[in-house]
Design an enzyme around this catalytic site. Structure first.
Site, PDB file in Angstrom:
ATOM      1  N   GLY A 148       1.395   3.974  -3.637  1.00  0.00           N
ATOM      2  CA  GLY A 148       0.876   4.465  -2.353  1.00  0.00           C
ATOM      3  C   GLY A 148       1.821   4.129  -1.213  1.00  0.00           C
ATOM      4  N   LYS A 168      -5.268   0.736  15.142  1.00  0.00           N
ATOM      5  CA  LYS A 168      -4.196  -0.221  14.817  1.00  0.00           C
ATOM      6  C   LYS A 168      -2.844   0.119  15.446  1.00  0.00           C
ATOM      7  CE  LYS A 168      -5.810  -2.318  10.531  1.00  0.00           C
ATOM      8  NZ  LYS A 168      -5.437  -2.683   9.163  1.00  0.00           N
ATOM      9  N   LEU A 219     -16.957  -5.992   7.388  1.00  0.00           N
ATOM     10  CA  LEU A 219     -17.392  -7.277   6.840  1.00  0.00           C
ATOM     11  C   LEU A 219     -16.911  -8.437   7.712  1.00  0.00           C
ATOM     12  CD1 LEU A 219     -16.474  -6.534   3.113  1.00  0.00           C
ATOM     13  CD2 LEU A 219     -18.770  -6.657   4.082  1.00  0.00           C
ATOM     14  N   ALA A 254      -1.588   0.347   4.558  1.00  0.00           N
ATOM     15  CA  ALA A 254      -1.565  -0.962   3.911  1.00  0.00           C
ATOM     16  C   ALA A 254      -0.234  -1.187   3.189  1.00  0.00           C
ATOM     17  CB  ALA A 254      -2.733  -1.091   2.938  1.00  0.00           C
ATOM     18  N   ASN A 286      -3.326  -5.835  13.927  1.00  0.00           N
ATOM     19  CA  ASN A 286      -4.732  -6.010  13.530  1.00  0.00           C
ATOM     20  C   ASN A 286      -5.393  -7.221  14.193  1.00  0.00           C
ATOM     21  OD1 ASN A 286      -3.771  -8.215  12.087  1.00  0.00           O
ATOM     22  ND2 ASN A 286      -4.941  -7.747  10.243  1.00  0.00           N
ATOM     23  N   GLY A 290       0.730   4.456   2.358  1.00  0.00           N
ATOM     24  CA  GLY A 290      -0.057   4.565   3.588  1.00  0.00           C
ATOM     25  C   GLY A 290       0.088   3.328   4.455  1.00  0.00           C
ATOM     26  N   LEU A 322      -5.501  -3.914  -3.779  1.00  0.00           N
ATOM     27  CA  LEU A 322      -6.023  -4.223  -2.442  1.00  0.00           C
ATOM     28  C   LEU A 322      -7.520  -3.935  -2.335  1.00  0.00           C
ATOM     29  CD1 LEU A 322      -3.262  -3.205   0.097  1.00  0.00           C
ATOM     30  CD2 LEU A 322      -3.367  -5.109  -1.493  1.00  0.00           C
TER      31      LEU A 322
HETATM   32  P1  NAP Z   1      -4.116   5.020   3.858  1.00  0.00           P
HETATM   33  O1  NAP Z   1      -3.250   4.759   5.028  1.00  0.00           O
HETATM   34  O2  NAP Z   1      -5.032   6.206   3.873  1.00  0.00           O
HETATM   35  O3  NAP Z   1      -3.139   5.137   2.569  1.00  0.00           O
HETATM   36  C1  NAP Z   1      -3.607   5.473   1.294  1.00  0.00           C
HETATM   37  C2  NAP Z   1      -2.438   5.819   0.394  1.00  0.00           C
HETATM   38  O4  NAP Z   1      -2.976   6.157  -0.891  1.00  0.00           O
HETATM   39  C3  NAP Z   1      -1.611   7.022   0.857  1.00  0.00           C
HETATM   40  O5  NAP Z   1      -0.269   6.831   0.513  1.00  0.00           O
HETATM   41  C4  NAP Z   1      -2.200   8.178   0.022  1.00  0.00           C
HETATM   42  O6  NAP Z   1      -1.288   9.197  -0.241  1.00  0.00           O
HETATM   43  C5  NAP Z   1      -2.513   7.457  -1.274  1.00  0.00           C
HETATM   44  N1  NAP Z   1      -3.558   8.156  -2.020  1.00  0.00           N
HETATM   45  C6  NAP Z   1      -4.837   8.351  -1.641  1.00  0.00           C
HETATM   46  N2  NAP Z   1      -5.500   9.033  -2.588  1.00  0.00           N
HETATM   47  C7  NAP Z   1      -4.594   9.290  -3.572  1.00  0.00           C
HETATM   48  C8  NAP Z   1      -4.669   9.984  -4.818  1.00  0.00           C
HETATM   49  N3  NAP Z   1      -5.799  10.526  -5.255  1.00  0.00           N
HETATM   50  N4  NAP Z   1      -3.548  10.041  -5.571  1.00  0.00           N
HETATM   51  C9  NAP Z   1      -2.394   9.485  -5.144  1.00  0.00           C
HETATM   52  N5  NAP Z   1      -2.265   8.814  -3.973  1.00  0.00           N
HETATM   53  C10 NAP Z   1      -3.358   8.722  -3.204  1.00  0.00           C
HETATM   54  O7  NAP Z   1      -5.068   3.785   3.544  1.00  0.00           O
HETATM   55  P2  NAP Z   1      -4.714   2.213   3.750  1.00  0.00           P
HETATM   56  O8  NAP Z   1      -5.205   1.781   5.078  1.00  0.00           O
HETATM   57  O9  NAP Z   1      -3.294   2.035   3.387  1.00  0.00           O
HETATM   58  O10 NAP Z   1      -5.681   1.541   2.665  1.00  0.00           O
HETATM   59  C11 NAP Z   1      -5.438   1.737   1.292  1.00  0.00           C
HETATM   60  C12 NAP Z   1      -6.379   0.871   0.451  1.00  0.00           C
HETATM   61  O11 NAP Z   1      -6.131  -0.504   0.707  1.00  0.00           O
HETATM   62  C13 NAP Z   1      -7.860   1.103   0.713  1.00  0.00           C
HETATM   63  O12 NAP Z   1      -8.532   1.030  -0.510  1.00  0.00           O
HETATM   64  C14 NAP Z   1      -8.234  -0.059   1.612  1.00  0.00           C
HETATM   65  O13 NAP Z   1      -9.602  -0.397   1.490  1.00  0.00           O
HETATM   66  C15 NAP Z   1      -7.351  -1.156   1.032  1.00  0.00           C
HETATM   67  N6  NAP Z   1      -7.051  -2.237   1.989  1.00  0.00           N
HETATM   68  C16 NAP Z   1      -7.451  -3.501   1.679  1.00  0.00           C
HETATM   69  C17 NAP Z   1      -7.161  -4.543   2.530  1.00  0.00           C
HETATM   70  C18 NAP Z   1      -7.601  -5.950   2.170  1.00  0.00           C
HETATM   71  O14 NAP Z   1      -7.594  -6.831   3.046  1.00  0.00           O
HETATM   72  N7  NAP Z   1      -7.941  -6.201   0.939  1.00  0.00           N
HETATM   73  C19 NAP Z   1      -6.437  -4.316   3.713  1.00  0.00           C
HETATM   74  C20 NAP Z   1      -6.025  -3.008   4.011  1.00  0.00           C
HETATM   75  C21 NAP Z   1      -6.339  -1.982   3.122  1.00  0.00           C
HETATM   76  P3  NAP Z   1      -0.955  10.345   0.849  1.00  0.00           P
HETATM   77  O15 NAP Z   1      -0.242   9.635   1.959  1.00  0.00           O
HETATM   78  O16 NAP Z   1      -0.130  11.298   0.105  1.00  0.00           O
HETATM   79  O17 NAP Z   1      -2.285  10.892   1.292  1.00  0.00           O
END
Ligand code: NAP
Length: 290
Positions: A131, A71, A20, A135, A92, A133, A230
């Site tokens: 979480g 990243k 976006l 973010a 970023n 990960g 988020l």
């Molecule tokens: P990521 O690195 O893949 O981290 C995701 C985290 O969620 C990990 O800790 C993962 O656990 C956990 N998780 C995923 N599915 C799960 C489930 N079913 N049950 C329990 N834990 C679960 O992703 P990210 O980059 O951090 O992004 C995370 C979210 O933030 C996304 O929705 C993304 O769109 C959003 N985001 C938004 C912005 C914004 O500007 N608004 C910026 C960045 C990210 P494991 O490590 O155990 O797999």
């Protein structure tokens, strides 16, 4: 109007077609008097990153956003990385300086932007971060910057949680506040939480009925606390609806997206003010939220 002097900005990622950022940045640039920039999406495969950055230098790209999967990898192409970006281990936003490419991470500023507007004594606030990960790393750094009392990170893998905790050991302001927990601790953590942040993708479209919290866990959210998701589609998510029912104040991920972009645009254009309302509106229109 693109002219012979138009300056180039962009975003690198793989895939990148869903981004976006071009919508948001070009809407802002069109509003900024005497700015002659265009912002485009560059699909760059992981193996091509180095070549692409050399190419950007040759063709005069002045700055770019960085998204998945670059990243971390981009860091080895930079001559300077801000302390914040070093703390979270991800960049970023990149811009060209006479000595080479510089990088930072604007997700932290983006995340805290709506929070710093609140009249809140952050030193009294316990944070629960759902979480662990990528973010979540920016959220933890942002919460430390706010000066919160504690940051409790909840995850499903003990090994990943431990790795997460270890990676912040050298940063006093984070290490001293940070604790890690598995999901079974949620019932005990929520009653004392002033800010709960969902950094998992649970509840993101198309799985809009899902929430990281069960109905009974959500009942532990305190009235007057803050819930921050988020995710920006849908808005509000199931998690934010649960929190609203408990009397919490809620924020979705759109504002973080807008504010991290605004911070990057300030860096690239050298302006202290950018049209944030235009950026927000362009995203709301694109996402069908208006
Ligand atoms: P990521 O690195 O893949 O981290 C995701 C985290 O969620 C990990 O800790 C993962 O656990 C956990 N998780 C995923 N599915 C799960 C489930 N079913 N049950 C329990 N834990 C679960 O992703 P990210 O980059 O951090 O992004 C995370 C979210 O933030 C996304 O929705 C993304 O769109 C959003 N985001 C938004 C912005 C914004 O500007 N608004 C910026 C960045 C990210 P494991 O490590 O155990 O797999």
């Amino acid at each position: 109007m693109i002219s012979g002097k138009t300056r180039l900005l962009g975003v690198i990622g793989h895939p990148i077609g869903h981004s976006l950022s071009p919508v948001m940045h070009n809407a802002a640039l069109a509003q900024m008097a005497s700015s002659d920039f265009v912002y485009v999406a560059f699909p760059i495969a992981p193996d091509d990153l180095k070549t692409a950055v050399c190419g950007f230098e040759s063709i005069g790209v002045e700055g770019f956003s960085v998204t998945i999967p670059h990243k971390q990898a981009i860091m080895s192409e930079l001559v300077h990385i801000s302390e914040l970006a070093q703390a979270i281990g991800a960049v970023n936003t990149v811009w060209k300086m006479p000595d080479g490419w510089h990088g930072t991470n604007t997700d932290i500023t983006g995340f805290i932007a709506p929070l710093v507007e609140l009249d809140c004594d952050w030193s009294e606030v316990n944070v629960v971060c759902l979480g662990n990960g990528g973010a979540a790393r920016a959220i933890v750094a942002g919460c430390a910057q706010l000066g919160v009392r504690s940051i409790q990170v909840v995850g499903r893998s003990v090994a990943k949680l431990e790795e997460f905790r270890q990676s912040f050991q050298s940063i006093d302001s984070i290490r001293d506040r940070l604790s890690i927990h598995t999901w079974d601790a949620i019932d005990n953590l929520l009653p004392n939480a002033g800010l709960i942040v969902n950094t998992t993708p649970i509840g993101m479209a198309p799985n809009t009925e899902a929430s990281p919290l069960t109905a009974s866990q959500a009942q532990k959210i305190q009235s007057g606390s803050i819930a921050y998701d988020l995710i920006y589609t849908p808005s509000p998510t199931q998690f934010l609806q649960q929190a609203q029912q408990q009397g919490a104040q809620v924020f979705d991920g759109l504002e973080m997206l807008v504010q991290q972009g605004a911070e990057a645009l300030k860096i690239w254009t050298g302006r202290s003010e950018v049209p944030v309302a235009v950026m927000r509106r362009s995203l709301q229109e694109k996402l069908g939220l208006l």
